[in-house]
Design an enzyme around this catalytic site. Structure first.
Site, short mmCIF file in Angstrom:
data_model
loop_
_atom_site.label_atom_id
_atom_site.label_comp_id
_atom_site.label_asym_id
_atom_site.label_seq_id
_atom_site.Cartn_x
_atom_site.Cartn_y
_atom_site.Cartn_z
CG PHE A 172 -2.35 0.26 0.89
CD1 PHE A 172 -2.96 1.46 1.25
CD2 PHE A 172 -3.10 -0.68 0.20
CE1 PHE A 172 -4.29 1.71 0.93
CE2 PHE A 172 -4.42 -0.44 -0.11
CZ PHE A 172 -5.01 0.76 0.26
CD GLN A 293 -5.62 10.93 1.84
OE1 GLN A 293 -6.47 10.10 2.09
NE2 GLN A 293 -4.35 10.80 2.17
CG HIS A 295 -8.28 8.05 -2.98
ND1 HIS A 295 -8.07 7.39 -4.17
CD2 HIS A 295 -8.03 7.14 -2.02
CE1 HIS A 295 -7.72 6.14 -3.92
NE2 HIS A 295 -7.70 5.97 -2.63
CG LEU A 305 -12.17 4.98 -3.06
CD1 LEU A 305 -11.30 6.19 -3.21
CD2 LEU A 305 -12.29 4.60 -1.60
CD GLU A 308 -2.87 4.30 -1.45
OE1 GLU A 308 -3.73 5.07 -1.01
OE2 GLU A 308 -1.73 4.23 -1.00
NE ARG A 339 -4.84 6.89 -0.07
CZ ARG A 339 -5.86 6.45 0.62
NH1 ARG A 339 -6.60 7.32 1.27
NH2 ARG A 339 -6.11 5.18 0.69
CG HIS A 406 -10.68 9.26 0.11
ND1 HIS A 406 -11.75 8.43 -0.12
CD2 HIS A 406 -9.80 8.54 0.83
CE1 HIS A 406 -11.52 7.26 0.44
NE2 HIS A 406 -10.34 7.29 1.02
NE ARG A 450 -7.13 8.43 5.63
CZ ARG A 450 -7.39 7.35 4.91
NH1 ARG A 450 -6.80 6.22 5.20
NH2 ARG A 450 -8.23 7.41 3.92
#
Lengths: 663, 81
Positions: A172, A293, A295, A305, A308, A339, A406, A450
């Protein structure tokens, strides 16, 4: 409801008592309400002048949790497990909370795919937060992570498994081994690509074992604050329009984020920042709201969405030339950089003309080079999402994606134990009786940005932390501190005003104005002049709330009223976000300024520290923003609070000194 | 005149409400008002009655809960605000 009219007719024939008469000097426009025990005849005076009446049911609990998403459920049944009489007040059925939409996974250094250490996870999170995260809270979260995931697994969460039956962990964004020097780490535990769904359903199932009282479809209006202490919550029952006051010594806010302030976001329509607004109206600050954030992979147009995890499984982002452009922006991590780095790279590519589509305004996420069995096993959900919302078969064509709002890194400031704090006289001061966890809180583990899969971890760890803190400091069955009989009057007056509002602008119109303004003025890249213009526009839009018009005058299932209350909450979040963004004159994490491209810390970490003089607090930006709003005027005041740089145990896990952040 | 099944159920609910509200101030007048008001609904409007009945059962459960303490009201005087 019909009974209100009858009740008022009947009551006009009885005496109304004012248990506590509101002193004349305190009467303002909103304070026209009198509180009384229903139907008590204390005065002989017959009063004929009741026009509207709201029945108020009083409940008493040891603890009240507002919100029933991942964090709220974990806190609620953690408290019930500890023996507290707990109420969970939620405007949605628990399994409909936005946690259900989380796709990626939950990070924990279990070491199933390769050797791993939670201290490396700690380093990654601190670096990901661009050194704005409080390192004691990050230490707490990353150390608790393996235990939290094992606990979830014991609750029955159906994690994806490896060949030998261990929990499958995927790569990730932003996760590395050996403090960034050992290559990509695989520590995101997942359930195919619907981890949030499984998590929420597992927690909900587990919560049914305990005797928490659920108040579903109750919209929390405000906190009941007295003398700086939180003594409960006042809520509106949407089903029958009655008001409920939940008195308790411990209130936990877990109401989620406020994605709906933007026009295009991955959040549900119900993500309206109710908790942040309740805290703002109580005169307490919200922290770091400018860090929103984006995304990298939200479907172009629909905004849905795409996790990721696609990039973790090997998916790549390509521009109009078919180039894997992330190699230029993040040579090591490439598509799995943090991100904010990826979002900015995508925006730059589009700006420089290498976008795809007829208007060259988005990029592609390519997955068709991966084996179809892997796509079917690990990414079934997004395969279907891409087909439904973009008409794309992921085994053959790439998905059109665009950075979309996001997550909100900011929220209600808390310490690492989950207690809400205010910053006065240069010190953190705990607000008694109030706790916060989840996306609504800002612990701050995510700082300025984040990392993916840290949010679900944040939910369970800090949900449990709130329950543990309350259990350690209070006992079940504690006597409640006294509360004024007419507590919550202002909230009811505000609700009444909205219910009968007859201005000139519809709720939907004001909301659209706000969303478009935020989208145009406070997006991925921000400029001073554009932000300033946005601030002025937002201030004007805030004033237009006075001209709001609602249509439904009833009290049963009045969704017009609830949407208007949500709009008030969104507006408070939006003004704080844009004013904080305009004031922060640097680029850090998700807050990228075109006119201030560099991070401004107390030292210049791009050069050796030897011989550098430390900048005073008011001249650098490595600090948390605390924002207050005067509810009547809409004026935002900002204060700053230092970042906590020491971990909980320097010997076990040394803190990470700031450095230049590159992937 | 004999009560229909539905009417009997409503009466039983009313009795249960009054019993449950014994030691909790403020509920009895409201219960009385609500039932008297809804007594005006026509006997034939079964859908409405059944909806109110189901809602009443949920409200009764909440009333019986030990944590529900009292019923008050916020009233706005006429001609203000």
């Amino acid at each position: 409801m019909a009974s209100v009219r009858a009740a008022s007719r009947l009551l006009s024939r009885r005496a109304i008592s004012n248990i506590k008469a509101v002193p004349a000097a305190a009467v303002q426009n909103s304070r026209n309400f009198h509180f009384s025990i229903y139907g008590k005849k204390n005065n002989a005076k017959v009063s004929d002048d009741i026009s509207t009446q709201y029945p108020v049911v009083d409940h008493e609990f040891d603890a009240v949790v507002v919100g029933a998403g991942g964090a709220g459920l974990r806190a609620a049944f953690g408290l019930s497990e500890a023996g507290f009489n707990t109420a969970c007040v939620t405007k949605l059925f628990p399994t409909r909370s936005h946690t259900v939409a989380a796709q990626g996974g939950i990070n924990a250094a279990l070491g199933n795919m390769e050797d791993d250490d939670w201290r490396w996870h700690f380093y990654d999170t601190v670096k990901g937060s661009d050194w704005l995260g409080d390192q004691d809270a990050i230490h707490y979260m990353t150390e608790q992570a393996p235990a939290a995931v094992v606990e979830l697994e014991n609750f029955g969460m159906p994690f994806s498994r490896t060949e030998d039956g261990k929990i499958y962990q995927r790569a990730f964004g932003g996760q590395s081994l050996k403090y960034g020097k050992g290559g990509q780490a695989h520590r995101c535990c997942c359930v195919a690509d619907r981890t949030g769904h499984s998590l929420l359903h597992t927690l909900y199932g587990r919560s049914l074992r305990y005797d928490t009282s659920y108040f579903v479809e109750y919209f929390a209006l405000d906190l009941l604050m007295e003398d700086g202490q939180c003594k409960g919550v006042i809520a509106l029952c949407m089903e029958d329009g009655s008001i409920h006051r939940f008195r308790s010594q411990n209130t936990v806010i877990a109401t989620g984020g406020y994605g709906r302030t933007y026009f295009s976001c991955t959040s549900a329509h119900t993500s309206t920042g109710d908790g942040n607004a309740m805290v703002t109206r109580a005169g307490l600050p919200c922290q770091d709201l400018e860090f929103v954030q984006f995304h990298p992979t939200g479907i172009y147009g629909a905004g849905c969405l795409i996790t990721e995890g696609c990039r973790g499984e090997g998916g790549i982002l390509i521009n109009s030339e078919g180039e894997r452009f992330m190699e230029r922006y993040a040579p090591n991590a490439k598509d799995l950089a943090s991100r904010d780095v990826v979002s900015r790279s995508m925006t730059i590519e589009i700006r420089e003309g290498r976008g795809v589509g007829p208007e060259k305004d988005h990029v592609y996420l390519q997955l068709h080079h991966l084996p179809p069995q892997q796509l079917a096993a690990r990414l079934p959900g997004i395969s279907e999402t891409a087909m439904i919302f973009a008409g794309v078969d992921v085994t053959k064509e790439p998905i059109p994606v665009l950075p979309t709002v996001h997550y909100n890194m900011g929220g209600i400031p808390t310490n690492y134990k989950g207690q809400v704090i205010d910053y006065t006289d240069g010190k953190d001061k705990v607000v008694p009786g109030l706790y916060a966890c989840g996306e609504a809180a800002c612990a701050s583990v995510h700082g300025a940005n984040r990392l993916g899969a840290n949010s679900l971890l944040d939910l369970v760890v800090f949900g449990r932390a709130c329950a543990l803190t309350i259990a350690s400091e209070h006992k079940p069955g504690e006597k409640l501190s006294p509360l004024k009989p007419n507590a919550g009057e202002e909230s009811v007056a505000n609700m009444d005003k909205l219910r009968f509002a007859s201005g000139s602008l519809r709720t939907s119109e004001i909301r659209l104005n706000m969303q478009k303004t935020m989208q145009n003025h406070a997006a991925v890249f921000r400029t001073g002049s554009v932000l300033k213009e946005g601030c002025d526009k937002m201030d004007d839009i805030y004033q237009t709330l006075d001209q709001i018009k609602t249509f439904d005058r009833g009290i049963v299932w009045n969704t017009d009223l609830v949407e208007s209350l949500e709009l008030q909450n969104l507006m408070l979040n939006a003004v704080q976000t844009i004013h904080s963004a305009e004031q922060r004159k640097e680029s850090r994490g998700a807050h990228a300024r075109e006119d201030f491209k560099v991070r401004v810390d107390e030292f210049d970490y791009s050069k050796p520290l030897q011989g550098q003089e430390k900048k005073p607090f008011d001249q650098h930006w490595r600090k948390h923003t605390l924002s207050y709003v005067d509810r009547k005027t809409g004026k935002v005041t900002l204060k700053y609070r230092p970042v906590i740089d020491t971990s909980l145990d320097e010997e076990d896990c040394a803190h990470v000194p700031p450095a230049i952040r590159s992937y | 005149m004999r009560h229909s099944k539905l009417q009997q159920q409503v009466l039983v609910l009313y009795r249960q409400f009054l019993r449950a509200a014994q030691n909790k101030p403020g509920f009895i007048p409201r219960i009385r008002d609500e039932f008297r008001e809804n007594a005006r609904i026509k006997k034939t409007d079964v859908m409405h009655i059944e909806y109110l009945f189901r809602r009443g059962q949920r409200q009764l459960e909440q009333l019986r809960d030990a944590n529900t303490k009292q019923l008050g009201s916020f009233s706005k005087p006429k001609g203000s605000g």
